[in-house]
Write a protein that holds these residues in place. Structure first.
Motif, PDB file in Angstrom:
ATOM      1  N   ALA A  98       0.816  -1.220   0.000  1.00  0.00           N
ATOM      2  CA  ALA A  98       0.000   0.000   0.000  1.00  0.00           C
ATOM      3  C   ALA A  98       0.848   1.268   0.000  1.00  0.00           C
ATOM      4  O   ALA A  98       0.416   2.303  -0.501  1.00  0.00           O
ATOM      5  CB  ALA A  98      -0.930   0.002   1.210  1.00  0.00           C
ATOM      6  N   LEU A  99       2.053   1.183   0.561  1.00  0.00           N
ATOM      7  CA  LEU A  99       2.909   2.366   0.691  1.00  0.00           C
ATOM      8  C   LEU A  99       4.022   2.411  -0.350  1.00  0.00           C
ATOM      9  O   LEU A  99       4.841   3.336  -0.343  1.00  0.00           O
ATOM     10  CB  LEU A  99       3.492   2.424   2.108  1.00  0.00           C
ATOM     11  CG  LEU A  99       2.444   2.542   3.215  1.00  0.00           C
ATOM     12  CD1 LEU A  99       3.094   2.397   4.583  1.00  0.00           C
ATOM     13  CD2 LEU A  99       1.673   3.848   3.097  1.00  0.00           C
ATOM     14  N   GLN A 100       4.053   1.463  -1.249  1.00  0.00           N
ATOM     15  CA  GLN A 100       5.091   1.401  -2.277  1.00  0.00           C
ATOM     16  C   GLN A 100       5.131   2.666  -3.129  1.00  0.00           C
ATOM     17  O   GLN A 100       6.178   3.092  -3.596  1.00  0.00           O
ATOM     18  CB  GLN A 100       4.878   0.165  -3.165  1.00  0.00           C
ATOM     19  CG  GLN A 100       5.915  -0.029  -4.238  1.00  0.00           C
ATOM     20  CD  GLN A 100       7.318  -0.195  -3.694  1.00  0.00           C
ATOM     21  OE1 GLN A 100       7.529  -0.823  -2.660  1.00  0.00           O
ATOM     22  NE2 GLN A 100       8.299   0.364  -4.380  1.00  0.00           N
ATOM     23  N   TRP A 101       3.997   3.307  -3.293  1.00  0.00           N
ATOM     24  CA  TRP A 101       3.935   4.520  -4.106  1.00  0.00           C
ATOM     25  C   TRP A 101       4.823   5.628  -3.541  1.00  0.00           C
ATOM     26  O   TRP A 101       5.298   6.489  -4.285  1.00  0.00           O
ATOM     27  CB  TRP A 101       2.489   5.005  -4.247  1.00  0.00           C
ATOM     28  CG  TRP A 101       1.904   5.536  -2.982  1.00  0.00           C
ATOM     29  CD1 TRP A 101       1.224   4.841  -2.037  1.00  0.00           C
ATOM     30  CD2 TRP A 101       1.976   6.878  -2.506  1.00  0.00           C
ATOM     31  NE1 TRP A 101       0.859   5.651  -0.994  1.00  0.00           N
ATOM     32  CE2 TRP A 101       1.306   6.920  -1.256  1.00  0.00           C
ATOM     33  CE3 TRP A 101       2.533   8.050  -3.004  1.00  0.00           C
ATOM     34  CZ2 TRP A 101       1.187   8.092  -0.510  1.00  0.00           C
ATOM     35  CZ3 TRP A 101       2.407   9.221  -2.258  1.00  0.00           C
ATOM     36  CH2 TRP A 101       1.739   9.227  -1.029  1.00  0.00           C
ATOM     37  N   LEU A 102       5.075   5.614  -2.217  1.00  0.00           N
ATOM     38  CA  LEU A 102       5.950   6.632  -1.625  1.00  0.00           C
ATOM     39  C   LEU A 102       7.357   6.547  -2.212  1.00  0.00           C
ATOM     40  O   LEU A 102       8.023   7.563  -2.426  1.00  0.00           O
ATOM     41  CB  LEU A 102       6.012   6.460  -0.104  1.00  0.00           C
ATOM     42  CG  LEU A 102       4.740   6.775   0.676  1.00  0.00           C
ATOM     43  CD1 LEU A 102       4.852   6.262   2.109  1.00  0.00           C
ATOM     44  CD2 LEU A 102       4.453   8.262   0.651  1.00  0.00           C
ATOM     45  N   ILE A 103       7.812   5.330  -2.467  1.00  0.00           N
ATOM     46  CA  ILE A 103       9.134   5.113  -3.067  1.00  0.00           C
ATOM     47  C   ILE A 103       9.076   5.441  -4.561  1.00  0.00           C
ATOM     48  O   ILE A 103       9.931   6.151  -5.084  1.00  0.00           O
ATOM     49  CB  ILE A 103       9.603   3.670  -2.825  1.00  0.00           C
ATOM     50  CG1 ILE A 103       9.758   3.423  -1.319  1.00  0.00           C
ATOM     51  CG2 ILE A 103      10.916   3.386  -3.569  1.00  0.00           C
ATOM     52  CD1 ILE A 103       9.934   1.976  -0.922  1.00  0.00           C
TER      53      ILE A 103
END
Length: 160
Positions: A98-103
């Motif tokens: 879910a937080l991969q987009w931050l990278i």
């Protein structure tokens, strides 16, 4: 321009915008983005086992059909799972997904997610976001195991 600040009202089990001086508070964009990423429902994969109460509903946001980067997490799939080490590892994987987009968007160089069950019926996610400058942002999110999609108590600390 800053986003409207999202807060969780644990007493009513809902997400809401934060009021401020007769309007809506802004800021805390990273925290708001993480909350939306973790606690909105990403569409289940075709091979995911759905919770009994889902009755074939794979959830997700309708616009994800045309979006190559879906919004939300699959944490909701764990709402009826037993508190086992395997389930905690799945929670970590769903959180990282879910937080991969931050990278991908260059906001973070690394995201770490650690799941634990601090007491019966509670899932805790420790999220650490590391930026290129080695600045860190840590969030501890606790939710009732059976209501992962609807309640969270958030504690935020910044820096090391």
């Amino acid at each position: 321009m800053a986003d409207f600040r999202t807060i969780w009202r644990a007493d009513r089990f809902i997400g809401d915008f934060a009021p401020s001086d007769g309007g809506l508070a802004v800021g805390c964009d990273l925290t708001t983005s993480v909350l939306i990423s973790l606690f909105t429902h990403r569409r289940a994969h075709p091979d995911d086992r759905l919770p009994d109460q889902a009755q074939g509903d794979r959830r997700g946001w309708w616009a994800d059909i045309a979006n190559s980067r879906p919004i939300g997490s699959r944490l909701w799939l764990l709402s009826r799972e037993k508190q086992t080490d395997e389930t905690l590892r799945r929670a970590e994987a769903y959180g990282r997904e879910a937080l991969q987009w931050l990278i991908a968007d260059g906001i973070a160089s690394r995201v770490e997610v650690v799941a634990e069950a601090p007491r019966q019926g509670v899932l805790a996610l420790g999220v650490t976001i590391i930026r290129d400058s080695n600045e860190t942002r840590r969030l501890l999110l606790e939710a009732p195991w059976t209501g992962l999609e609807s309640c969270v108590d958030i504690k935020v600390s910044q820096g090391e």
